[in-house]
Enzyme design. Sequence first.
Site, PDB file in Angstrom:
ATOM      1  N   HIS A 149      -9.827   2.568  -1.127  1.00 37.51           N
ATOM      2  CA  HIS A 149      -8.378   2.387  -1.056  1.00 37.51           C
ATOM      3  C   HIS A 149      -7.916   1.380  -2.100  1.00 37.51           C
ATOM      4  O   HIS A 149      -7.714   0.219  -1.814  1.00 37.51           O
ATOM      5  CB  HIS A 149      -8.017   1.923   0.364  1.00 37.51           C
ATOM      6  CG  HIS A 149      -6.605   1.470   0.543  1.00 37.51           C
ATOM      7  ND1 HIS A 149      -5.532   2.119  -0.028  1.00 37.51           N
ATOM      8  CD2 HIS A 149      -6.086   0.435   1.251  1.00 37.51           C
ATOM      9  CE1 HIS A 149      -4.425   1.482   0.315  1.00 37.51           C
ATOM     10  NE2 HIS A 149      -4.732   0.449   1.078  1.00 37.51           N
ATOM     11  N   CYS A 192       0.813  -1.223   0.000  1.00 42.59           N
ATOM     12  CA  CYS A 192       0.000   0.000   0.000  1.00 42.59           C
ATOM     13  C   CYS A 192       0.839   1.262   0.000  1.00 42.59           C
ATOM     14  O   CYS A 192       0.320   2.355  -0.195  1.00 42.59           O
ATOM     15  CB  CYS A 192      -0.956  -0.004   1.185  1.00 42.59           C
ATOM     16  SG  CYS A 192      -1.997  -1.460   1.158  1.00 42.59           S
ATOM     17  N   CYS A 228       0.585   3.069   5.916  1.00 45.32           N
ATOM     18  CA  CYS A 228       0.992   1.742   6.371  1.00 45.32           C
ATOM     19  C   CYS A 228       0.877   0.764   5.203  1.00 45.32           C
ATOM     20  O   CYS A 228       0.172   1.033   4.242  1.00 45.32           O
ATOM     21  CB  CYS A 228       0.113   1.285   7.525  1.00 45.32           C
ATOM     22  SG  CYS A 228      -1.643   1.280   7.093  1.00 45.32           S
TER      23      CYS A 228
END
Lengths: 436, 339
Positions: free
Chosen positions: A392, A99, A422
């Site tokens: 996301h 990510c 994160c």
Amino acid sequence: MPEQASPTSAPVRQAVVIGGNRIPFARSGGAYAYSSNQDMLIAALDGLVARFGLQGERIGEVAAGAVLKHSRDFNLTREAVLGSALSPATPAYDVQQACATGLETVVGLANKIKLGQIDSGIAGGVDSASDAPIAVSEGLRRVLLDFSRARTTQQKIRTLAGLRPKDLAPNAPTTGEPRTGLSMGEHQALTTAAWEISREAQDELAFRSHSNLAAAYERGFFSDLVTPYRGVTKDANLRADTSLEKLATLKPVFGKALPTPATMTAGNSTPLTDGASVVLLGSEDYARAHNLPMLANVVDAEAAAVDFVNGKEGLLMAPVYALPRLLQRNSLTLADFDFFEIHEAFAGTVLSSLAAWENDDFCRNQLGLEGALGTIDRAKLNVNGSSLAAGHPFAATGGRIVASLAKALSEKGSGRGLISVCAAGGQGVVAILEAR
Amino acid sequence: MSEVVLRQVPGLPALYRDAVLLAARRRFRGAAVPLTVPEIRYRADGVRVEARALTAFQHLLGEPARDTLPSAYVHAVAFPVAMSLLARPDFPLPLLGMVHLGNTVQQSRSIAVSERLDIVASAENLRAHRAGTQVDVVTEVSVEGVPVWTGRSVYLTRSVLLPATADTPTPDRPAETPFAPPVPTAVWRFDGSAGRRYAAVSGDWNPIHLSAFSAKALGMKRSIAHGMYLAARMLAQACPGPTDDLRWSIDFATPVLLPGMVAVAFTDATPSGNLQGTPREGKQLPESGLPGRSRPGGAGGTGSAHPDVTPAGRVRTDIVGWSRERSRPHFTGRVERSA
């Protein structure tokens, strides 16, 4: 002719954020269900090209990536450049840091600009949870590889005879961590419980994410950051009309096997999402020569990783460790920032990070500080919404945040912004932008 | 003690087949076997490890395919030598139906795939267990005359009871500590073919692991996971790096029925102060009554060679695996190595 270096930093030139573009994020299986990563990355690139007049332009380098990536997309970013309106003489490379991919592409290209290796760069990321790669089983893969290496017919027959019916079942990707078998949500549930983050606090954060994002759309904040795609004009996950009452009715989905009450719901966790984002970076000279805006400087960045495999730290807590190192190197404190963009993988991730930085014992013992790092003013946190509302698409989140924060800094005309993302594998990247 | 030198490492399927025949003979003839461990050791010298087989083992365990042997793989390579001893007609406990209670291993250095292994196996310490009789099998692996890996495996047979004497009273069932599951840090999923897959890479084709049918024939409800599969996975996760100066142990409590799911908790158990600069005072979920080192075997356990104190400069990880549905532990383990 090198540019004037700022007196406080090493003699390298500035890397500036010129602007950004993304397609609206859609929920998995939604409007982009049949769009590939390359399709979406090209859509985001073409929007950027149109916005900044880059048709046929040779950009110094394009860096982007995807987390869920087909093996045929080994050169995803270069292929996207070839399919875009940019000059085919524009080189490109792929990055993958789960990510944190999107943010890492910004950091890497900004560093090249600072060193004078390139004058312009496009950083970005894309992900499709809908058009996910499905692999053949390990057994079938072995047989096919051995078959391709077999020389004689006899060897080939023997190889094929090793095939078992169950080898024909495909392998779909999962969000499970390879070394623990726990999904990201289950990992976060451990951390959320350890920091005793309440359901109410998580729902409150989710609610603010939706209302902030809705308000940002309302005042036209995204008009020069988002280009519609496939009929979608706004992030499809946004629920402008959600309320704390509605969020409170959702059933917990993670942490149900823990001794503590489960608090993480579909409302305070990000959904699987499809989307793409890109950011245009350049030197000051490049921006001036092309008559382009300069929204913010990319100041510095730091990555960290934690040992979640042996249960020593939570999977998504690495940014907590990266931040104090970044602040120290830049002689800054939390009070020196006007905006905080903490990626909302889960509401619990953001709240656990805040709690850790506020905790005296933790900061002393785990971060090696003299005391608590400090408190983040909630009024400065994710002011234009974040992943809980926008969604996301893993690698696209970094580009969304960098472009939005750079614009917010440019609107304010002064100050600094902090980004924290994160990532799977116990990793995290934090970065500083400053207004110009 | 006399010695049998094996010219090559025997295949386990043949040993299991002989064990079935032997069990049948014992049943029909009622041949009396003395209740003492034979004073004999088995030896196989210059054993080679095949790189391809090693790779298959490492990949199944999710380990990087290094040129050094996983500590559990050394056990797999040496296992047939130990089995040759257990399969002897004069061995007091019948091989079939033996239950694996645990292992304790000390390894002094990493072993390279290219090294030739000299393997010696012997049995000792035949003793009463509340549910039958247990015995230790000690396997020593040396390279060019220097011992590098020593393992002690404990096995239980329910069908043989040692007469209790004044010196060796039959141990009582230990007081049941209710198992309070800790917070899991991992979940291991084993599908129905997990036993066959571990058999393929380890060579341990014990029928209780292969299929529900073959397991039922031996009195199990379903097939069960190899204990060493659990141990190997525990090691793969706890020490994925080099295996110099490694000590580990595992005690098995209840078998993992296949297919099945095992919740696992890895806990850093390095005493504070052992390593400078790495205190572990951060936030953690409250320890919910971990039963420490539960000794499923009752008194005696595995006869663990571990000192209860972890020496300075060494790190220790404690591991427990349990069933979520039944809230019962499957195993407890400990891995200790140089920092």
